[in-house]
Design an enzyme around this catalytic site. Structure first.
Site, mmCIF file in Angstrom:
data_model
loop_
_atom_site.group_PDB
_atom_site.id
_atom_site.type_symbol
_atom_site.label_atom_id
_atom_site.label_comp_id
_atom_site.label_asym_id
_atom_site.label_seq_id
_atom_site.Cartn_x
_atom_site.Cartn_y
_atom_site.Cartn_z
ATOM 1 N N ASP A 189 0.842 -1.220 0.000
ATOM 2 C CA ASP A 189 0.000 0.000 0.000
ATOM 3 C C ASP A 189 0.870 1.259 0.000
ATOM 4 O OD1 ASP A 189 -1.822 2.008 0.624
ATOM 5 O OD2 ASP A 189 -2.342 1.205 2.602
ATOM 6 N N HIS A 239 -3.612 4.444 6.676
ATOM 7 C CA HIS A 239 -2.554 3.902 5.810
ATOM 8 C C HIS A 239 -1.166 4.232 6.372
ATOM 9 C CE1 HIS A 239 -5.500 3.076 2.579
ATOM 10 N NE2 HIS A 239 -6.100 4.139 3.069
HETATM 11 ZN ZN LIG Z 1 -9.126 0.607 3.039
#
Ligand SMILES: [Zn+2]
Length: 606
Positions: A237, A417
Site C-alpha cells: 500500500d 494507511h
Molecule cells: Zn481501506
C-alpha cells in the site's frame, strides 16, 4: 512506446512504467497475450503472472490477479467514485476483459477488507467472473449485506477465513493465508500467497497501529516468520507513504474529543465521521459515555454499519446510551451528542442537510458545536468548505482537523494507511527479493519505491513501478521480469448499474451540463421535401431564445439555406442534411457565443 523510467529520485532499471502520457496509455490494448482460454501455450508452463487491473494509477478500484498455468486467484474487486467530469456516472470499476476470457481458471476472489475501493465492484464483476469469495468475518458480512441490494443471478459462495488461525487454503496451484493487519475497519487482512515459484505478500490497506482501539494489533510475528522463510515479492500500500514518521494512533483522537467535551460542557455536540470507520465509531461511543452524555446516531450508512458491527460484537454500546433521532428534543443540550454522516460535504448526508436547514429532527443553534472527525479527502475541498460555511451561518463553532492548531487541539483524524517509517518497518520484517508499490497514484508509487530503495534491503532493479495492465512474470529461478501488457482500464457504471456507459454518451452529458442543448426542428413536406414553416428552435441551458432573436433568425436561415441547396435526390431527413445543419449551426453558435451546446437537428415530414 514504452521506455525506461529514469526521472526523479528513484531509478528503476527494469524501466517499468509508461511515461508517454495518459492518452496513449489508457485504456491499454492487449499486446502479446501469450495464453489462450483454449489451452496453455508452452511458454506459460511454470510461469506465474502478476496482473494488476486496478489501483495502480489512481486510488480506487483495486484489483490484482495472479495466474499460474490453469489457475487464477483475484485479490479485491473495488470501485471508484467518479470525478465531476463524469456526470451521471455512479461508479467506475476495472476493465476485467482479461479475466473474462479466462474465467474458467478463476479459483477464488480474496478480499482484504470491507472498504468500497476493495469490495464495491463485487455486484458488477462477480456475475462476469463467478468464483467463491474468501475473506475475514466482518468483510464477508459486509459483502453479504451489500449484495442484498442487488439481484445477482446466482447465490454467491462466501467462505469466512479466520485470519488469526494460521489456516492455509489450497486454491489450485496456490496456497493462501490471511494475516491480521491494522487499518481503519475491523478484520483488515494482508494476504500471503504461496505459489510454485515463491511466496507473494499483498499487504492490502494497512498501517501499524500498535495500540488499536479494538486491541487487536497487526500480526507482525507472522510477517517476520514469512520473511525468515523467504518472500519473493511484497506488494505494498502506497497511499500515505509520503508522510514522514509513524501514523498517529487512533487513540490520539480520544484525547481531542475528551478536551472538546470539557471545553463545551454546556453545549450540544454534533460529531461527523466516516460510516466505514467502525473503530472510530467505538471511540466516539466511549467518549460520549465518559462525558456522561446520550448519543443519537443519524444517517443511513452510519446506522447500518453500526448495527452490523454491534451484531457481530465489533462495537459495544453501554445500555441506555443511545437515543433515537426523534427523541433528541427531549434531551438537554449539555447531555447530548449527535453522531452524523457527512464529514466530506456529501450532498445528501445529514450534516449537509443540517447546514441547509433541511434536516427533520435536528435544527442547528448558535449554541451548538460541530466536530468533523475526518480530514478532507483531496478533491472534496469545495464541498467540505461550502458545507462548513453553511454550518457557521447558523452560529455553531466547527472543529476541524485542518484547524486544530488554531483551536489548540490534538488530532481529529488519522490515516488508515502506513506512513514512511511503517512502510520501512514492513520491508524490514518481510525482506522480499522484489517489491511492487500498489494502491496509489503514480507519485505515491514512486515514493513508495524510493522508500524500498533506501532500506538497502531490495536491489534497485528489483523494484517495480508499473501501472494497471502491465504484468509481471515470475519463474522458478526466483526472478521476476516485466511481462506483456494486458487490457485494462475503466468501465463506467451508470444508475441501475446494468449498462456500461460509452465514452460518447459521457461527452454528450458533459456538453449538455456545461453548454446546454440547442434543438432545431424543421417541418418538411413529405412529397416535395420543402420546408412548410419557418424552423422551430428549443434551447435549454444555453441561451434564452427570446433575448437572442437575431441569433435565432440566423440559425433559421441556415436551415432554410441547407434545404434550398439540397440535392433533390437526397431525402430531406437523411443524415447528410442533418449533419450539415448541425455543423453550420454549431459553427455559428460558437462564433457568436464561444460555447458549444449539443445541436440536435430534427426533421419532421408531414
Ligand atoms: Zn481501506
Amino acid at each position: 512506446m514504452r521506455r525506461r523510467y529514469d526521472r526523479g529520485p528513484a531509478v528503476f532499471s527494469e524501466g517499468s512504467f509508461n511515461s508517454e502520457g495518459s492518452s496513449k496509455a489508457q485504456p491499454h490494448k492487449p499486446a502479446t497475450v501469450t495464453s489462450t482460454p483454449a489451452g496453455l501455450s508452452k511458454t506459460d508452463a511454470g510461469k506465474l503472472k502478476i496482473i494488476p487491473l486496478g489501483g495502480l494509477d489512481k486510488i480506487g478500484k483495486n484489483m490484482m490477479a495472479l495466474e499460474y498455468e490453469d489457475d487464477i486467484i483475484v485479490m479485491d474487486l473495488g470501485f471508484m467514485f467518479p470525478g465531476p467530469d463524469m456526470p451521471g456516472i455512479d461508479y467506475i470499476i476495472p476493465d476485467t476483459t482479461y479475466l473474462e476470457e479466462r474465467k474458467h481458471k478463476i479459483r477464488a476472489h480474496l478480499i482484504t477488507h470491507a472498504h468500497e475501493d476493495h469490495v464495491g465492484g463485487i455486484p458488477f464483476i462477480l456475475p462476469k467472473l463467478p468464483a467463491p469469495i474468501y475473506a475475514a468475518q466482518f468483510t464477508i458480512k459486509y459483502i453479504e449485506r451489500k449484495l442484498e441490494e442487488y439481484k445477482l443471478p446466482f447465490k454467491p459462495e462466501m467462505r469466512v477465513i479466520d485470519q488469526d488461525s494460521g489456516q492455509k487454503i489450497q486454491l489450485g496451484a496456490f496456497s493462501v493465508e490471511f494475516i491480521r493487519i491494522t487499518h481503519s475497519i475491523p478484520d483488515a487482512c494482508s494476504i500471503a500467497i504461496h505459489t510454485p515459484v515463491g511466496t507473494i505478500i499483498n499487504t492490502g490497506d494497512w498501517r501499524f497501529d500498535n495500540d488499536p482501539i479494538d486491541g487487536k494489533p497487526s500480526n507482525k510475528d507472522r510477517l517476520k516468520e514469512l520473511g525468515d522463510e523467504g518472500v519473493l515479492l511484497l506488494m505494498c500500500d502506497s497511499t500515505s507513504c509520503e508522510k514522514m514518521g509513524y501514523s498517529p494512533s487512533e487513540k490520539g483522537i480520544t484525547d481531542t474529543l475528551d478536551e472538546i467535551f470539557v471545553r463545551n460542557y454546556n453545549k450540544r455536540v454534533i460529531v461527523a465521521s466516516f460510516s466505514s470507520q467502525v473503530n472510530r465509531i467505538q471511540l466516539i461511543i466511549d467518549g460520549v459515555a465518559k462525558a456522561k452524555r446520550k448519543l443519537a446516531i443519524v444517517g443511513r450508512s452510519l446506522l447500518a454499519n453500526t448495527e452490523l458491527a454491534v451484531k457481530m460484537g465489533y462495537i459495544k454500546i453501554p445500555p441506555g446510551l443511545l437515543v433515537k433521532a426523534d427523541q433528541i428534543k427531549n434531551v438537554p443540550d449539555a447531555e447530548l451528542v449527535v453522531l452524523a454522516t457527512g464529514s466530506q460535504g456529501e450532498e445528501m448526508a445529514v450534516l449537509n442537510r443540517m447546514g441547509r436547514g433541511e434536516h427533520r429532527d435536528i435544527k442547528l443553534k448558535a449554541s451548538d458545536v460541530v466536530v468533523l472527525c475526518s480530514s478532507i479527502i483531496p478533491g472534496n475541498e469545495k464541498d467540505v468548505w461550502g458545507m462548513v460555511d453553511n454550518l457557521y451561518r447558523w452560529g455553531p463553532y466547527v472543529y476541524q482537523q485542518d484547524m486544530r492548531d488554531f483551536d489548540d487541539l490534538g488530532i481529529l483524524h488519522t490515516s488508515g494507511h502506513a506512513y514512511y517509517d511503517e512502510v520501512k518497518e514492513m520491508i524490514e520484517l518481510v525482506r522480499p527479493k522484489y517489491y511492487l508499490p500498489i494502491h496509489g497514484e503514480v507519485h505515491h508509487l514512486v515514493h513508495n519505491a524510493e522508500i524500498a530503495k533506501r532500506t538497502g534491503i531490495i536491489k534497485t532493479e528489483n523494484i517495480f513501478v508499473i501501472e494497471n495492465g502491465q504484468t509481471l512474470e515470475a519463474t522458478k529461478d526466483e526472478t521476476i521480469k516485466l511481462g506483456p501488457i494486458v487490457q485494462s482500464g475503466s468501465v463506467l457504471i451508470d444508475g441501475s448499474g446494468i449498462g456500461d456507459v460509452q465514452e460518447i454518451v459521457l461527452k454528450d452529458r458533459l456538453a449538455m451540463a456545461s453548454d446546454g442543448v440547442f434543438t432545431i426542428i424543421a417541418t418538411v413536406n413529405r412529397k416535395t421535401g420543402k420546408l412548410v414553416t419557418s424552423p422551430d428552435i428549443i434551447s435549454r441551458g444555453f441561451i434564452y431564445v427570446k433575448d437572442n432573436e437575431e441569433l435565432m433568425n440566423k440559425s433559421r436561415q441556415i436551415v432554410k439555406n441547407v434545404f434550398a441547396k439540397r440535392n433533390p435526390r437526397t431525402p430531406a431527413n437523411s443524415p447528410i442534411v442533418k449533419n450539415r445543419i448541425r455543423d453550420e449551426i454549431s459553427n455559428l453558435l460558437y462564433k457568436v457565443t464561444k460555447r458549444t451546446p449539443i445541436v440536435l437537428p430534427v426533421v419532421i415530414e408531414v
